[in-house]
Design an enzyme around this catalytic site. Structure first.
Site, PDB file in Angstrom:
ATOM      1  N   ALA A 153       0.878  -1.174   0.000  1.00  0.00           N
ATOM      2  CA  ALA A 153       0.000   0.000   0.000  1.00  0.00           C
ATOM      3  C   ALA A 153       0.915   1.224   0.000  1.00  0.00           C
ATOM      4  CB  ALA A 153      -0.865  -0.016   1.248  1.00  0.00           C
ATOM      5  N   GLU A 190      -0.342  -9.380  -0.568  1.00  0.00           N
ATOM      6  CA  GLU A 190      -1.769  -9.655  -0.305  1.00  0.00           C
ATOM      7  C   GLU A 190      -2.576  -9.675  -1.612  1.00  0.00           C
ATOM      8  OE1 GLU A 190      -1.631  -6.568   2.745  1.00  0.00           O
ATOM      9  OE2 GLU A 190      -2.629  -7.979   4.095  1.00  0.00           O
ATOM     10  N   GLY A 192       0.734  -5.066   0.915  1.00  0.00           N
ATOM     11  CA  GLY A 192      -0.453  -5.148   0.052  1.00  0.00           C
ATOM     12  C   GLY A 192      -0.161  -5.803  -1.290  1.00  0.00           C
ATOM     13  N   GLU A 224       4.747  -5.373   7.350  1.00  0.00           N
ATOM     14  CA  GLU A 224       3.976  -4.341   8.047  1.00  0.00           C
ATOM     15  C   GLU A 224       4.420  -4.094   9.480  1.00  0.00           C
ATOM     16  OE1 GLU A 224       2.682  -6.495   5.931  1.00  0.00           O
ATOM     17  OE2 GLU A 224       1.097  -5.565   4.742  1.00  0.00           O
TER      18      GLU A 224
HETATM   19  N1  COA Z   1       4.620   3.089  -0.570  1.00  0.00           N
HETATM   20  C1  COA Z   1       5.015   4.258  -1.093  1.00  0.00           C
HETATM   21  N2  COA Z   1       6.185   4.417  -1.765  1.00  0.00           N
HETATM   22  C2  COA Z   1       6.944   3.330  -1.921  1.00  0.00           C
HETATM   23  C3  COA Z   1       6.605   2.077  -1.391  1.00  0.00           C
HETATM   24  C4  COA Z   1       5.379   1.979  -0.693  1.00  0.00           C
HETATM   25  N3  COA Z   1       4.947   0.818  -0.187  1.00  0.00           N
HETATM   26  N4  COA Z   1       7.597   1.192  -1.689  1.00  0.00           N
HETATM   27  C5  COA Z   1       8.514   1.878  -2.378  1.00  0.00           C
HETATM   28  N5  COA Z   1       8.139   3.172  -2.523  1.00  0.00           N
HETATM   29  C6  COA Z   1       8.847   4.253  -3.204  1.00  0.00           C
HETATM   30  C7  COA Z   1      10.022   4.777  -2.402  1.00  0.00           C
HETATM   31  O1  COA Z   1       9.572   5.690  -1.428  1.00  0.00           O
HETATM   32  C8  COA Z   1      10.842   5.402  -3.485  1.00  0.00           C
HETATM   33  O2  COA Z   1      10.262   6.625  -3.836  1.00  0.00           O
HETATM   34  P1  COA Z   1      11.196   7.954  -4.038  1.00  0.00           P
HETATM   35  O3  COA Z   1      12.124   7.579  -5.157  1.00  0.00           O
HETATM   36  O4  COA Z   1      10.221   9.024  -4.414  1.00  0.00           O
HETATM   37  O5  COA Z   1      11.895   8.149  -2.755  1.00  0.00           O
HETATM   38  C9  COA Z   1      10.648   4.462  -4.655  1.00  0.00           C
HETATM   39  O6  COA Z   1       9.449   3.765  -4.395  1.00  0.00           O
HETATM   40  C10 COA Z   1      11.756   3.443  -4.827  1.00  0.00           C
HETATM   41  O7  COA Z   1      11.910   2.736  -3.601  1.00  0.00           O
HETATM   42  P2  COA Z   1      13.302   2.602  -2.825  1.00  0.00           P
HETATM   43  O8  COA Z   1      13.006   2.362  -1.386  1.00  0.00           O
HETATM   44  O9  COA Z   1      14.194   3.771  -3.157  1.00  0.00           O
HETATM   45  O10 COA Z   1      13.888   1.307  -3.532  1.00  0.00           O
HETATM   46  P3  COA Z   1      14.918   0.265  -2.888  1.00  0.00           P
HETATM   47  O11 COA Z   1      15.345  -0.607  -4.003  1.00  0.00           O
HETATM   48  O12 COA Z   1      15.965   0.961  -2.124  1.00  0.00           O
HETATM   49  O13 COA Z   1      14.047  -0.594  -1.837  1.00  0.00           O
HETATM   50  C11 COA Z   1      12.125  -1.843  -1.090  1.00  0.00           C
HETATM   51  C12 COA Z   1      13.015  -1.416  -2.286  1.00  0.00           C
HETATM   52  C13 COA Z   1      10.918  -2.579  -1.670  1.00  0.00           C
HETATM   53  C14 COA Z   1      12.895  -2.753  -0.160  1.00  0.00           C
HETATM   54  C15 COA Z   1      11.670  -0.567  -0.331  1.00  0.00           C
HETATM   55  O14 COA Z   1      11.148   0.349  -1.259  1.00  0.00           O
HETATM   56  C16 COA Z   1      10.625  -0.832   0.702  1.00  0.00           C
HETATM   57  O15 COA Z   1      10.935  -1.337   1.754  1.00  0.00           O
HETATM   58  N6  COA Z   1       9.357  -0.448   0.425  1.00  0.00           N
HETATM   59  C17 COA Z   1       8.288  -0.524   1.376  1.00  0.00           C
HETATM   60  C18 COA Z   1       7.771  -1.934   1.476  1.00  0.00           C
HETATM   61  C19 COA Z   1       6.689  -2.038   2.528  1.00  0.00           C
HETATM   62  O16 COA Z   1       6.922  -1.809   3.696  1.00  0.00           O
HETATM   63  N7  COA Z   1       5.491  -2.381   2.081  1.00  0.00           N
HETATM   64  C20 COA Z   1       4.370  -2.565   2.947  1.00  0.00           C
HETATM   65  C21 COA Z   1       3.570  -1.342   3.049  1.00  0.00           C
HETATM   66  S1  COA Z   1       2.205  -1.573   4.146  1.00  0.00           S
END
Ligand code: COA
Length: 260
Positions: free
Chosen positions: A66, A115, A112, A135
């Site tokens: 999400a 999910e 999500g 989460e």
């Molecule tokens: N919601 C909003 N933005 C998200 C996102 C999410 N769930 N997951 C990634 N993004 C965005 C990042 O904020 C970043 O945006 P920016 O360039 O404007 O800063 C962009 O996507 C790229 O992500 P980034 O974190 O820079 O890539 P990475 O390769 O370093 O890491 C992940 C990849 C997937 C490990 C990391 O993005 C992450 O942990 N995301 C969240 C996952 C999560 O907790 N999901 C559950 C949500 S309830």
């Protein structure tokens, strides 16, 4: 329906939906959820669409969850609403969809995103896929069915481990534990999905719709799956698809199912 955040294409009687926010790793914001829902509603009534494949744009992510930025300031009531709207419009909606839905997991499927894949009927993963429910790292719990569906597929022990550690697993582990039906290279991912849908589209849409309903009934604690099966099995005999399927077999020809 195609919008910027959700792309659609119909190929070989299959609707391919691509979640298209690659710069945000295809995170599900409100607009994406709304459009995805409308796309699915529209496709449900289109007889020429016999199955759906959902994937993510780009090489890196299926859906990374999400949209965290969107819910950062939510209240208790808004949090509850976020979850219940999601269940209604996407996750329960896909699980109970009348046509098979395949998740082509082409990278991160987190929160999500996992999910969403769990709500789909079949999951195929590319070798670079990473799946997890992170989460608890954010101080919340999975709110789009993850606490329920992950355990249904993996068993309770592995689901507990993944949820409380927030660990991601790779495609091979996902395959080993039954979370992914197949693992392919990135290049082959959609082809593998189409290989599955090529079988689906030759079968009776009516019987497939009923099978989805009855399988799901067994996971609904308000229903007795066996009783629903008896009822629906009986009803099959009243359908045109049944008459066509049996006639085609006896006449040694291919069935031409019309979905009624
Ligand atoms: N919601 C909003 N933005 C998200 C996102 C999410 N769930 N997951 C990634 N993004 C965005 C990042 O904020 C970043 O945006 P920016 O360039 O404007 O800063 C962009 O996507 C790229 O992500 P980034 O974190 O820079 O890539 P990475 O390769 O370093 O890491 C992940 C990849 C997937 C490990 C990391 O993005 C992450 O942990 N995301 C969240 C996952 C999560 O907790 N999901 C559950 C949500 S309830």
């Amino acid at each position: 329906m195609t919008s910027e955040s959700v792309l659609t294409e119909i190929k070989n009687s299959v609707l391919v939906i691509t979640i298209n926010r690659p710069d945000k790793l295809n995170a599900l914001n409100k607009e994406t959820i709304e459009t995805l829902h409308e796309t699915l509603v529209e496709a449900e009534n289109q007889k020429e669409i016999r199955a759906v494949i959902i994937t993510g744009a780009g090489q890196k992510a299926f859906v990374a969850g999400a949209d965290i930025a969107e819910f950062a300031d939510y209240s208790v009531e808004q949090g509850k609403q976020l979850s219940s709207t999601g269940h209604f419009k996407i996750f329960n909606f896909i699980e109970n969809y009348s046509k098979p839905v395949i998740a082509a997991v082409n990278g991160f499927a987190l929160g999500g995103g996992l999910e969403l894949a769990l709500a789909c009927h079949i999951r195929v993963a590319s070798e670079n896929a990473k799946m997890g429910l992170p989460e608890v790292s954010l101080g919340v719990i999975p709110g789009y069915g993850g606490t329920q569906r992950l355990a249904q597929i993996l068993g309770k022990g592995k689901a507990f481990e993944m949820i409380v550690t927030a660990d991601m697993i790779g495609a091979q582990d996902a395959y080993k534990w039954g979370l992914a039906n197949y693992v392919t290279t990135q290049e082959e991912l959609l082809n593998k999905c189409f290989e599955i849908t090529a079988k689906i589209v030759t079968k009776s849409p009516t019987a497939i719709r009923t099978a989805i309903k009855v399988i799901n009934a067994g996971y609904n604690n308000k229903q007795n799956g066996y009783e629903v099966e008896i009822e629906e099995f009986g009803k099959s005999f009243g359908t045109s698809d049944f008459k066509e399927g049996v006639s085609a077999f006896l006449e040694k020809r291919k069935a031409n199912f019309r979905g009624n």
